[in-house]
Scaffold this motif. Structure first.
Motif, short mmCIF file in Angstrom:
data_model
loop_
_atom_site.label_atom_id
_atom_site.label_comp_id
_atom_site.label_asym_id
_atom_site.label_seq_id
_atom_site.Cartn_x
_atom_site.Cartn_y
_atom_site.Cartn_z
N LEU A 170 -4.53 16.49 22.25
CA LEU A 170 -3.63 15.88 23.07
C LEU A 170 -2.80 16.79 23.82
CD1 LEU A 170 -2.59 13.31 19.94
CD2 LEU A 170 -3.89 12.92 22.01
N GLY A 171 -3.10 17.99 23.90
CA GLY A 171 -2.39 18.81 24.60
C GLY A 171 -1.09 19.41 24.02
N ILE A 172 -1.05 19.39 22.82
CA ILE A 172 -0.07 19.95 21.99
C ILE A 172 -0.40 21.29 21.48
CG2 ILE A 172 1.56 19.78 19.85
CD1 ILE A 172 0.86 16.81 20.13
N GLN A 173 0.33 22.43 22.00
CA GLN A 173 -0.02 23.81 21.78
C GLN A 173 1.09 24.08 20.50
OE1 GLN A 173 -2.46 25.32 22.62
NE2 GLN A 173 -3.35 23.82 24.01
N LEU A 174 0.71 24.47 19.66
CA LEU A 174 1.65 25.03 18.48
C LEU A 174 1.49 26.59 18.15
CD1 LEU A 174 0.86 22.03 15.89
CD2 LEU A 174 3.04 22.42 17.51
N GLN A 175 2.63 27.17 17.72
CA GLN A 175 2.40 28.56 17.46
C GLN A 175 2.80 28.78 16.13
OE1 GLN A 175 5.05 30.69 20.10
NE2 GLN A 175 4.08 30.16 21.89
N ARG A 176 2.06 29.55 15.22
CA ARG A 176 2.34 29.72 13.90
C ARG A 176 3.49 30.94 13.69
NH1 ARG A 176 -4.21 30.75 12.33
NH2 ARG A 176 -4.73 28.90 13.49
N GLN A 177 4.30 30.35 12.67
CA GLN A 177 5.48 31.38 12.45
C GLN A 177 5.51 31.56 10.78
OE1 GLN A 177 7.15 32.95 14.49
NE2 GLN A 177 6.57 31.85 16.47
N PRO A 178 5.88 32.85 10.31
CA PRO A 178 6.11 32.90 8.90
C PRO A 178 6.79 31.60 8.31
CG PRO A 178 6.53 34.91 10.25
CD PRO A 178 6.50 33.77 10.99
#
Length: 802
Positions: free
Chosen positions: A626-634
């Motif tokens: 869907l075009g949702i770019q997520l970044q992983r964080q601690p």
């Protein structure tokens, strides 16, 4: 309600034919279900004069009669009635006449060798009630001055009338009376009503403590020296046309006044009432009491029954039916005439508990007009004095405060124009028309700045309670067909907006991935920050939920207990909290528990535990699509979920702008043991609106087609050495930003540590795909790759691995 047209014409002159009257009443709201012509079944039956009557020559029980029916020659009729004789007038059905009451068509016949040219009829053969034996002798039924041979019989028997069967709705109790129908007809045709009048009786006050709250007004008229006998013919016929049978003169008068005014009343034999008039009171029945009602039934009374009682006990079921011990008989000399206003709810409850409905209860249940009660009692007293020869010696009345007050209802011009629109000619309803309609109903009008102050007539006090009721009356009397029919303004076709479409796509893609949509109640046990309910039904659902994962874990637990294997499910729902500016949020939650049953074929029927990266990849693929770019964080970036998730297998999720979106992770083994779940249980919970906003920004307000490039792609592999604390997601985000505009995609290949790498360092390998508007040269690709490497060195101190 059966309405006699002759009776109606006495109350209001109506210039319309019967068909038009029925149509106008139906359009106005009093639907005429049937029109009964009483004389139609007697069409062809005429008056005959028996000229002579001799015994039949061949039969002992038959008579041979010559009957004059107005023709050139008398008819010869064989008759078997014992009361036939010469020089009397009788109803005759000549040859060819049909009698529907006995399903017989008269034919010329021969009886014992003698021709018979017709039939002399009895009342039963004419479809009328017959209390005697033999044929009908018209001298006993009608004045002799109207007996002309050959004349129609129907008018002589009072059957020259038309009865309208009117269906009365619950909101129009005035329609259950002849005067109410007459007022409606008068308002429709512009005539005036001429109600019967009676001299008013002087009344004394009664003690209100004798009457329960279910009785609003109670009137008792004492009529002495009455002689109770059969009712006169005109009274019997009016009751018959209304569908009631004649009892005796006193009872028939109460029924006649009820039909005429809509006010039910009851007559007691004063000498059979224990304690006399002074002992009558209204109360609710006591447990164990009973009443022998006029229908011959012995009824046990409950505490909900409203009764009229004397010193010995109940004598009537108030508003429903009287008692047999105090009924009127031929020996009655004193009549106690009750005319009261009982509470509709109390009468309805009494009738339902007793399983009994009557003409009286049907009117009290709809409501009667208190202002007309005493006038109806005056009318009944006048008829008792006229027909039964009695004399009213006293009247007692008890009335609660405010019962007789008139209702004032404001009516605004703006409300009329807003609700009714304009007439067919395009003009609004004029003030003169409004005033004419309301005055025709008997309303009093006082002009105000905005319209009128309307005084509601007592006959309509039950249904004219609000402004909209008055507007409806104007529309009824003007005629709904006279208003213009304007279609509403064209509406914009409905549909999903952009965010709703994206949410629908999100649901469909989660389902396509193998997740089932779940739906749970928004109530649970709650927490310290939960919003507690003021009146919870059960303790387990006493608060509004603050998280979604509790319901998801409960669903996985029930699924496992039923032996259904793993559960992959998601839920889109609201959570509530008293902390923070947003007390209500919509969130996306998902649970991945175990391996799905339909995937066992790939592993030979053996369940393979779900890996953290596999589970995270399932969710990321849906969001990325869907075009949702997520970044992983601690996990330190999240709050309140550390005891729930495994510390080394959980991540916080942020959008590209750095805004927190949610978290994903494996449930801690301590939690899975407490819930009796397998170890491979993964949860996702994220705020929905930021995800949809990010997807909308990616796709724009509408979906745009992007053509496929015809140019070849150039691929380069890049391995960088960084500190082990740096995640691959942050590296990929930097590569995507630095590689623009030529970088088309970046794929993660592997992670390596140990070997010849320094302690605390690790290697990440990526595959970069470059593509341009033209075929890229090696120099262009190397330049873009150098830019990417420079950005990694600057931000993460990365070194390129050979």
């Amino acid at each position: 309600m059966r309405v006699s047209l002759q009776w109606l014409q006495e109350l209001v002159p109506c210039p319309w034919p019967v068909a038009l009257l029925a149509e106008r009443l139906s359009i106005a709201g009093l639907e005429v279900e049937d029109v009964l012509e009483l004389g139609k079944p007697l069409a062809g039956v005429v008056v005959g004069k028996v000229l002579d009557c001799v015994p039949h020559p061949n039969a002992n029980k038959l008579s041979l009669c010559r009957v004059d029916v107005g023709g050139p020659q008398p008819l010869q009729i064989v008759c078997g009635a014992s009361n036939v004789r010469a020089h009397v007038h009788v109803p005759v059905a000549p040859v060819g006449c049909r009698l529907p009451a006995v399903d017989l068509t008269i034919r010329r016949t021969r009886l014992r060798g003698v021709d018979s040219e017709g039939m002399i009829c009895s009342l039963s053969e004419l479809g009328q009630e017959d209390n005697g034996a033999g044929i009908c002798v018209l001298e006993d039924q009608t004045p002799t001055d109207g007996l002309t041979p050959g004349a129609a019989v129907a008018p002589l028997l009072g059957l020259d009338d038309v009865v309208l069967d009117v269906a009365v709705t619950a909101n129009r109790p005035d329609g259950l009376s002849m005067l109410g129908i007459a007022r409606e007809v008068a308002a429709l045709c512009g005539e005036a009503v001429s109600p019967p009048t009676a001299p008013p009786q002087t009344a004394s006050a009664m003690d209100l403590n004798r009457f329960a709250r279910g009785c609003r007004l109670f009137s008792l008229s004492i009529v002495e020296n009455v002689t109770v006998g059969p009712s006169p013919l005109w009274l019997r016929r009016r009751l018959e046309r209304a569908g009631l049978r004649s009892i005796d003169a006193a009872v028939d008068i109460t029924n006649l006044v009820m039909l005429e005014t809509g006010q039910p009343m009851h007559a007691f034999d004063g000498e059979r009432v224990t304690g006399g008039a002074a002992a009558l009171h209204v109360r609710f029945a006591r447990s164990g009491e009973g009443l022998h009602t006029l229908d011959g039934q012995q009824r046990s009374l409950a505490t909900g029954h409203l009764v009229v009682a004397d010193a010995a006990g109940p004598v009537a079921l108030a508003g429903v039916m009287g008692g047999a011990p105090t009924r009127i008989t031929s020996r009655t000399r004193q009549v106690l005439l009750e005319a009261a206003v009982f509470d509709p709810t109390a009468v309805r409850r009494s009738a339902r508990l007793a399983g009994l409905r009557s003409e009286s209860s049907s009117r009290f249940e709809r409501g009667v007009a208190p202002q007309a009660t005493l006038a109806a009692a005056d009318r009944a007293v006048a008829l008792l004095e006229q027909i039964c020869g009695g004399r009213c010696v006293e009247r007692q009345v008890a009335c609660h405060p405010g019962v007789l007050e008139e209702r004032q209802v404001p009516l605004r011009r703006q409300a009329i124009h807003r609700l009714l629109g304009v007439m067919a000619d395009g003009t609004p309803v004029q003030d003169a028309t409004v005033e004419e309609c309301l005055r025709a109903l008997g309303c009093g009008l006082a002009t105000t700045d905005e319209g009128w102050s309307v005084t509601v007539p007592h006959s309509r006090c039950q249904d004219l309670c609000r402004e909209v009721d008055l507007v409806e009356e104007v529309a009824r009397l003007v005629g709904y067909d006279r208003f213009s029919a304007v279609l509403p303004t064209a509406l914009v076709p409905g549909g999903r907006n952009r965010q709703q479409s994206l949410l629908h796509q999100l649901r469909q893609r989660l389902i396509a991935t193998g997740l089932q949509e779940l739906c749970h109640m928004s109530l649970d046990q709650g927490s310290a920050t939960a919003m507690a309910l003021a009146n919870p039904l059960v303790s387990d659902h006493s608060c509004l939920r603050t998280v979604l994962y509790t319901g998801l874990l409960r669903a996985a637990q029930r699924n496992a207990q039923q032996g259904n294997g793993g559960l992959w499910g998601f839920e889109v729902g609201k959570v509530f909290s008293t902390v923070g500016p947003q007390r209500e949020q919509q969130r996306l939650g998902a649970v991945l528990c175990g391996q799905q049953q339909h995937s066992l074929w790939r592993d030979g029927g053996k369940a393979v535990p779900l890996d953290f990266h596999q589970a995270l990849g399932v969710m990321e693929r849906v969001l990325v699509s869907l075009g949702i770019q997520l970044q992983r964080q601690p996990m330190a970036a999240t709050e309140g979920v550390e005891p729930l998730l495994h510390p080394g297998r959980s991540v916080g999720l942020t959008l590209q702008g750095g805004a927190f979106a949610g978290w994903f992770g494996q449930v801690h083994p301590r939690v899975t043991r407490a819930w009796d779940l397998p170890e491979d249980v993964f949860l996702l919970e994220a705020e929905l609106m930021p995800l949809l906003v990010a997807a909308e920004q990616q796709h724009g307000p509408v979906i745009r087609f992007q053509p496929f490039s015809l140019m070849p792609a150039a691929e380069r592999d890049l391995a960088v050495v960084v500190n082990q604390a740096i995640g691959s997601g942050a590296l990929m985000a930097t590569i995507r930003t630095a590689g623009q505009p030529l970088l088309e995609a970046v794929h993660y290949l592997s992670r390596f540590d140990g070997g010849d790498l320094a302690p605390g360092a690790c290697s990440h390998a990526f595959r970069l795909v470059f593509r341009g508007d033209q075929t890229l040269t090696d120099a262009q690709v190397e330049a873009a790759l150098t830019t990417v490497m420079s950005a990694l060195e600057e931000r993460f101190k990365a070194q390129r691995r050979a």
